[in-house]
Design a protein around this motif. Structure first.
Motif, PDB file in Angstrom:
ATOM      1  N   GLY A 269       0.814  -1.204   0.000  1.00 39.23           N
ATOM      2  CA  GLY A 269       0.000   0.000   0.000  1.00 39.23           C
ATOM      3  C   GLY A 269       0.844   1.248   0.000  1.00 39.23           C
ATOM      4  N   GLY A 270       0.321   2.270   0.575  1.00 38.17           N
ATOM      5  CA  GLY A 270       0.991   3.551   0.560  1.00 38.17           C
ATOM      6  C   GLY A 270      -0.086   4.598   0.403  1.00 38.17           C
ATOM      7  N   VAL A 271      -0.115   5.522   1.348  1.00 34.95           N
ATOM      8  CA  VAL A 271      -1.162   6.535   1.342  1.00 34.95           C
ATOM      9  C   VAL A 271      -1.033   7.447   0.130  1.00 34.95           C
ATOM     10  CG1 VAL A 271      -1.890   8.630   2.524  1.00 34.95           C
ATOM     11  CG2 VAL A 271      -1.578   6.516   3.804  1.00 34.95           C
ATOM     12  N   ALA A 272       0.187   7.916  -0.135  1.00 36.59           N
ATOM     13  CA  ALA A 272       0.369   8.890  -1.211  1.00 36.59           C
ATOM     14  C   ALA A 272       0.004   8.283  -2.559  1.00 36.59           C
ATOM     15  CB  ALA A 272       1.807   9.404  -1.219  1.00 36.59           C
ATOM     16  N   ALA A 273       0.468   7.066  -2.797  1.00 37.06           N
ATOM     17  CA  ALA A 273       0.172   6.415  -4.072  1.00 37.06           C
ATOM     18  C   ALA A 273      -1.332   6.239  -4.228  1.00 37.06           C
ATOM     19  CB  ALA A 273       0.880   5.059  -4.145  1.00 37.06           C
ATOM     20  N   HIS A 274      -1.976   5.857  -3.141  1.00 35.33           N
ATOM     21  CA  HIS A 274      -3.422   5.650  -3.199  1.00 35.33           C
ATOM     22  C   HIS A 274      -4.154   6.961  -3.480  1.00 35.33           C
ATOM     23  CE1 HIS A 274      -7.372   4.039  -2.295  1.00 35.33           C
ATOM     24  NE2 HIS A 274      -7.566   5.100  -1.530  1.00 35.33           N
ATOM     25  N   LEU A 275      -3.799   8.003  -2.751  1.00 33.71           N
ATOM     26  CA  LEU A 275      -4.479   9.284  -2.938  1.00 33.71           C
ATOM     27  C   LEU A 275      -4.234   9.830  -4.341  1.00 33.71           C
ATOM     28  CD1 LEU A 275      -3.712  11.010   0.483  1.00 33.71           C
ATOM     29  CD2 LEU A 275      -5.829   9.861  -0.207  1.00 33.71           C
ATOM     30  N   ALA A 276      -3.000   9.666  -4.810  1.00 29.34           N
ATOM     31  CA  ALA A 276      -2.669  10.159  -6.151  1.00 29.34           C
ATOM     32  C   ALA A 276      -3.535   9.453  -7.192  1.00 29.34           C
ATOM     33  CB  ALA A 276      -1.183   9.936  -6.435  1.00 29.34           C
ATOM     34  N   ALA A 277      -3.687   8.153  -7.033  1.00 27.61           N
ATOM     35  CA  ALA A 277      -4.498   7.401  -7.988  1.00 27.61           C
ATOM     36  C   ALA A 277      -5.956   7.852  -7.936  1.00 27.61           C
ATOM     37  CB  ALA A 277      -4.394   5.906  -7.697  1.00 27.61           C
ATOM     38  N   ARG A 278      -6.452   8.131  -6.740  1.00 24.83           N
ATOM     39  CA  ARG A 278      -7.843   8.576  -6.615  1.00 24.83           C
ATOM     40  C   ARG A 278      -8.031   9.947  -7.257  1.00 24.83           C
ATOM     41  NH1 ARG A 278     -10.949   6.434  -7.415  1.00 24.83           N
ATOM     42  NH2 ARG A 278     -12.615   7.348  -6.178  1.00 24.83           N
ATOM     43  N   VAL A 279      -7.059  10.833  -7.057  1.00 22.63           N
ATOM     44  CA  VAL A 279      -7.155  12.170  -7.656  1.00 22.63           C
ATOM     45  C   VAL A 279      -7.168  12.061  -9.177  1.00 22.63           C
ATOM     46  CG1 VAL A 279      -5.841  14.298  -8.064  1.00 22.63           C
ATOM     47  CG2 VAL A 279      -6.163  13.449  -5.728  1.00 22.63           C
ATOM     48  N   LYS A 280      -6.290  11.214  -9.691  1.00 25.38           N
ATOM     49  CA  LYS A 280      -6.191  11.053 -11.140  1.00 25.38           C
ATOM     50  C   LYS A 280      -7.488  10.477 -11.701  1.00 25.38           C
ATOM     51  CE  LYS A 280      -3.388   8.733 -14.629  1.00 25.38           C
ATOM     52  NZ  LYS A 280      -2.616   7.508 -14.839  1.00 25.38           N
ATOM     53  N   ASP A 281      -7.966   9.445 -11.031  1.00 21.37           N
ATOM     54  CA  ASP A 281      -9.191   8.773 -11.471  1.00 21.37           C
ATOM     55  C   ASP A 281     -10.403   9.689 -11.397  1.00 21.37           C
ATOM     56  OD1 ASP A 281      -8.428   6.240 -12.164  1.00 21.37           O
ATOM     57  OD2 ASP A 281      -9.877   5.278 -10.806  1.00 21.37           O
ATOM     58  N   ALA A 282     -10.563  10.303 -10.237  1.00 22.25           N
ATOM     59  CA  ALA A 282     -11.810  11.022  -9.975  1.00 22.25           C
ATOM     60  C   ALA A 282     -11.804  12.420 -10.576  1.00 22.25           C
ATOM     61  CB  ALA A 282     -12.057  11.101  -8.464  1.00 22.25           C
ATOM     62  N   LEU A 283     -10.635  13.055 -10.602  1.00 21.44           N
ATOM     63  CA  LEU A 283     -10.595  14.452 -11.049  1.00 21.44           C
ATOM     64  C   LEU A 283      -9.896  14.626 -12.390  1.00 21.44           C
ATOM     65  CD1 LEU A 283      -9.610  16.112  -7.625  1.00 21.44           C
ATOM     66  CD2 LEU A 283     -11.915  15.767  -8.551  1.00 21.44           C
ATOM     67  N   GLY A 284      -9.110  13.622 -12.767  1.00 24.95           N
ATOM     68  CA  GLY A 284      -8.439  13.699 -14.063  1.00 24.95           C
ATOM     69  C   GLY A 284      -7.197  14.576 -14.081  1.00 24.95           C
ATOM     70  N   HIS A 285      -6.782  15.069 -12.922  1.00 27.69           N
ATOM     71  CA  HIS A 285      -5.578  15.900 -12.891  1.00 27.69           C
ATOM     72  C   HIS A 285      -4.326  15.036 -12.980  1.00 27.69           C
ATOM     73  CE1 HIS A 285      -8.021  19.276 -11.952  1.00 27.69           C
ATOM     74  NE2 HIS A 285      -8.312  18.906 -10.717  1.00 27.69           N
ATOM     75  N   LYS A 286      -3.305  15.562 -13.621  1.00 22.47           N
ATOM     76  CA  LYS A 286      -2.012  14.871 -13.603  1.00 22.47           C
ATOM     77  C   LYS A 286      -1.462  14.963 -12.180  1.00 22.47           C
ATOM     78  CE  LYS A 286       2.569  15.021 -15.872  1.00 22.47           C
ATOM     79  NZ  LYS A 286       3.013  13.672 -15.523  1.00 22.47           N
ATOM     80  N   VAL A 287      -0.990  13.834 -11.664  1.00 19.00           N
ATOM     81  CA  VAL A 287      -0.516  13.777 -10.280  1.00 19.00           C
ATOM     82  C   VAL A 287       0.893  13.212 -10.200  1.00 19.00           C
ATOM     83  CG1 VAL A 287      -2.780  13.486  -9.197  1.00 19.00           C
ATOM     84  CG2 VAL A 287      -1.536  11.478 -10.001  1.00 19.00           C
ATOM     85  N   HIS A 288       1.573  13.567  -9.156  1.00 20.81           N
ATOM     86  CA  HIS A 288       2.835  12.938  -8.767  1.00 20.81           C
ATOM     87  C   HIS A 288       2.775  12.762  -7.265  1.00 20.81           C
ATOM     88  CE1 HIS A 288       6.352  12.627 -11.662  1.00 20.81           C
ATOM     89  NE2 HIS A 288       5.331  12.866 -12.438  1.00 20.81           N
ATOM     90  N   TRP A 289       3.590  11.844  -6.756  1.00 24.14           N
ATOM     91  CA  TRP A 289       3.631  11.709  -5.308  1.00 24.14           C
ATOM     92  C   TRP A 289       5.023  11.309  -4.859  1.00 24.14           C
ATOM     93  CZ3 TRP A 289       2.216   7.774  -8.411  1.00 24.14           C
ATOM     94  CH2 TRP A 289       2.695   6.503  -8.120  1.00 24.14           C
ATOM     95  N   ALA A 290       5.308  11.595  -3.595  1.00 25.22           N
ATOM     96  CA  ALA A 290       6.612  11.261  -3.028  1.00 25.22           C
ATOM     97  C   ALA A 290       6.427  10.524  -1.715  1.00 25.22           C
ATOM     98  CB  ALA A 290       7.434  12.525  -2.794  1.00 25.22           C
ATOM     99  N   LEU A 291       7.301   9.572  -1.511  1.00 21.32           N
ATOM    100  CA  LEU A 291       7.320   8.787  -0.275  1.00 21.32           C
ATOM    101  C   LEU A 291       8.760   8.799   0.221  1.00 21.32           C
ATOM    102  CD1 LEU A 291       5.928   6.608   1.608  1.00 21.32           C
ATOM    103  CD2 LEU A 291       6.786   4.912  -0.006  1.00 21.32           C
ATOM    104  N   PRO A 292       9.110   9.748   1.062  1.00 19.51           N
ATOM    105  CA  PRO A 292      10.525   9.838   1.473  1.00 19.51           C
ATOM    106  C   PRO A 292      10.946   8.711   2.420  1.00 19.51           C
ATOM    107  CG  PRO A 292       9.352  11.913   1.827  1.00 19.51           C
ATOM    108  CD  PRO A 292       8.324  10.876   1.563  1.00 19.51           C
ATOM    109  N   ASP A 293       9.980   8.118   3.105  1.00 17.13           N
ATOM    110  CA  ASP A 293      10.267   6.967   3.964  1.00 17.13           C
ATOM    111  C   ASP A 293      11.472   7.251   4.875  1.00 17.13           C
ATOM    112  OD1 ASP A 293       9.325   4.163   4.470  1.00 17.13           O
ATOM    113  OD2 ASP A 293      11.401   3.705   3.972  1.00 17.13           O
TER     114      ASP A 293
END
Lengths: 417, 417
Positions: A269-293
């Motif tokens: 999983g991963g919160v950022a990856a999940h949220l980014a995918a939802r934004v892309k899917d639902a809103l159609g915006h180009k997204v990027h995400w970072a996970l500095p871990d």
């Protein structure tokens, strides 16, 4: 002063400055002519009788430790249970302590380590073994009770605020034709301290980060997506900071949405990856995400000077109160003022710290749930203040030091847990 | 010297130092008393006639730009096609240039921008419009031809090497009871330059990064997993650096393995997440991974001084050769020596740069395919050398500057692409 050795061990997730505490312990003990042993990999090394002669580190190694991230002696994730349940382990610890004439035990960690140090002190008292146990605070999670803040947090907070400020400038420059939504995932399973620190990156309605998601608030996807879209429409782009620990109303961690990839393999999983995918899917915006871990907790190159000073002070104080016979205590940071920031070290009983958890004050999260308040800024600002660069070599990389470990000869038979 | 204005624009993915180039352009033009206009969002702003009066920036704003990441005037991802296919756009550009008396055009970007600058110069010649076009190099991808390196790459490379060195210390400290395998994802769709830079974090068989995955080599999962396991057995943990662009033998990007999560939503891919999941599944080791994404190209706080010097030099040189009437050229970095590192700026024709791509020399990748060679170290080391810290405020954050944009009044009717 009684003769004997001081045992130092590192516990739990390491930080950019736990070795600064270790260096302070070694220097303070050296000044008092007390020999320091260190356990490899925290309490595990004590159980296994894997000890090193930390007093044999050269002065240059100790100096280098003070600016080196990671945990030089190794750390561990190992929570001992109650004295009743794990009695054999606690007794083994005492046996090892006895064998190596350990009279002072410094355990450098978070809540669990405070609990372990407290229980060891109780068992030693029960057996009449003269031992002084001192907890030394450390955690990027900032969830230790009593202390105003935990050494390690300030540097991770600074890393977070600086990184978010930087990538926000990047996104702002590209948004017209490229990425419009950027999601940054901050550590913090239970409390949103690091996500809150990201709020220091900007102030004002249109400044990044535009939305912060705290584990203290229920994650409402529809509301979140509507807000992202509104920010994109108003500002042109949207920078989101999400705590890894956010959960939906049914208590499910958003990070645990991992499914199967197109090869049929399990995905993490991963919160950022999940949220980014939802934004892309639902809103159609180009997204990027970072996970500095782990980058966020090991970035000694961007340490907070305040944090380094705290880490050093608690290490020194731990030795002082151990040698003074103050048992079952922890040096803590007390804040005397916000601006100018003033603080001092006090000594608190481990019983007030062990198994307690400091949560983020409700007043630190903005009423709408997506940002921080002025009170949060007042608390956080001094903790990220000041720079404390490590020295760099001519190769352009920090001169981090990995000390040679001088193993102490074992005196006991093997331990089988 | 002819009268008229100089137009500056930023293109493609921004970097930690593209604004250092912008600041150098502004300072050099100011010294020559030439007025600078800047296009908002690269060539798009020129097409839309969205221009700002960059000469009106205060001296403090220009000075601040030199240490501010992102792209102050906005950048764009917009590739113009051939003169035949996109003739209307090129003609619109000339129309805007004419309307604002633009006699010098500086386009700060990568391969595509070099191509655009070249084509604009060709059309201007065709129409007999006196225009000098100069490309100014910039890209973290380091794939520009002719120049020894691209401004922006050195800082991203330094970020990568330092971050990997730091998180490797973290993983080493925790591996006994926690994470044993860590995967760091580096940018680089076509060439493994940044992944290679991670190799600077350590040297020797057991030093992190233990395995580097290059897009120049076919990704063989079975071989990779066997090597990870061998490193874990030998060293106790394994740090992997993976280029985002690695592909399997059938040409499929590993990053595009995104499937559906447990909610049934589409998931975005990611090389590090995928590899981490495979390691966990196949080998059972506890894994963590990091995806720094835009952080790696905006980390001005960790810029390479060499890189800042390159970025400044090409900005200054671009103004000089534009004003000298050197048309359809780009200032490039020429290396005169590795150690001590010596370099100078030369001027190369855009025709040798536009639409060419510099690949990583075969001799830079170790024979086994999982590390870098001594030749790669010799090339990379000077590019990450030296520190160039931004000033920090009393709040502990870098003093980044967002200049006020003074819009230039439009003179033409709206443009509809």
């Amino acid at each position: 002063m009684p003769t004997g050795n001081l045992l130092y061990a590192q516990s739990g997730g390491v930080t950019a400055v736990i070795n600064a505490t270790a260096a302070a312990v070694l220097q303070a003990a050296r000044a008092r002519k007390v020999r320091v042993l260190a356990a490899r990999n925290g309490i595990l090394g004590a159980l296994r009788e894997e000890l090193v002669d930390a007093s044999a580190l050269t002065a240059a190694e100790v100096k280098g430790l003070a600016h080196t991230p990671g945990g030089a002696f190794g750390s561990c994730r190992l929570k001992l249970k109650s004295l009743a349940e794990d009695r054999a382990k606690y007794e083994r610890l005492l046996e090892v302590f006895r064998a190596h004439d350990v009279r002072w035990f410094l355990y450098n960690g978070g809540n669990d380590s405070a609990d372990t140090a407290l229980k060891v002190s109780q068992l030693a008292a029960e057996y009449g073994y003269p031992l002084t146990c001192v907890g030394v605070p450390k955690t990027i999670d900032n969830d230790l009770a009593v202390t105003d803040c935990s050494p390690g947090f300030g540097s991770a907070a600074k890393y977070t605020a600086v990184s978010v400020r930087e990538c926000a400038l990047d996104v702002a420059a590209m948004a017209e034709t490229s990425t419009k939504v950027f999601v940054y995932e901050a550590m913090g399973r239970h409390a949103g301290w690091l996500a809150a620190a990201a709020g220091l990156a900007g102030d004002g309605r249109d400044a990044a980060p535009h939305l912060i998601l705290f584990p203290e608030r229920v994650f409402d996807e529809a509301d979140f997506l509507a807000r992202v879209d509104a920010v994109v429409k108003r500002v042109g782009h949207c920078v989101v900071v999400a705590s890894e620990g956010i959960r939906t109303a049914d208590g499910r961690f958003v990070a645990e949405a991992g499914g199967r990839d197109s090869f049929g393999h399990a995905q993490l999983g991963g919160v950022a990856a999940h949220l980014a995918a939802r934004v892309k899917d639902a809103l159609g915006h180009k997204v990027h995400w970072a996970l500095p871990d782990y980058l966020q907790r090991s970035a000694r190159h961007l340490a907070s000077r305040t944090d380094v000073e705290h880490a050093t002070a608690v290490g020194r104080a731990a030795v002082e109160c151990a040698l003074a016979g103050q048992n079952a205590v922890m040096p803590v940071i007390v804040r005397d003022g916000d601006a100018p920031y003033r603080w001092h070290v006090d000594i608190a009983p481990l019983s007030r710290i062990a198994n307690h958890e400091k949560t983020m004050p409700k007043g630190f999260i903005r009423a709408d749930g997506y940002g921080i308040t002025a009170a949060a800024r007042r608390y956080l600002a001094p903790l990220v203040a000041g720079e404390a660069y490590p020295p760099y070599g001519r190769d352009g990389l920090p001169d981090y030091v990995v000390p040679r470990m001088r193993t102490v000869r074992r005196k006991l038979p093997d331990w089988n847990a």
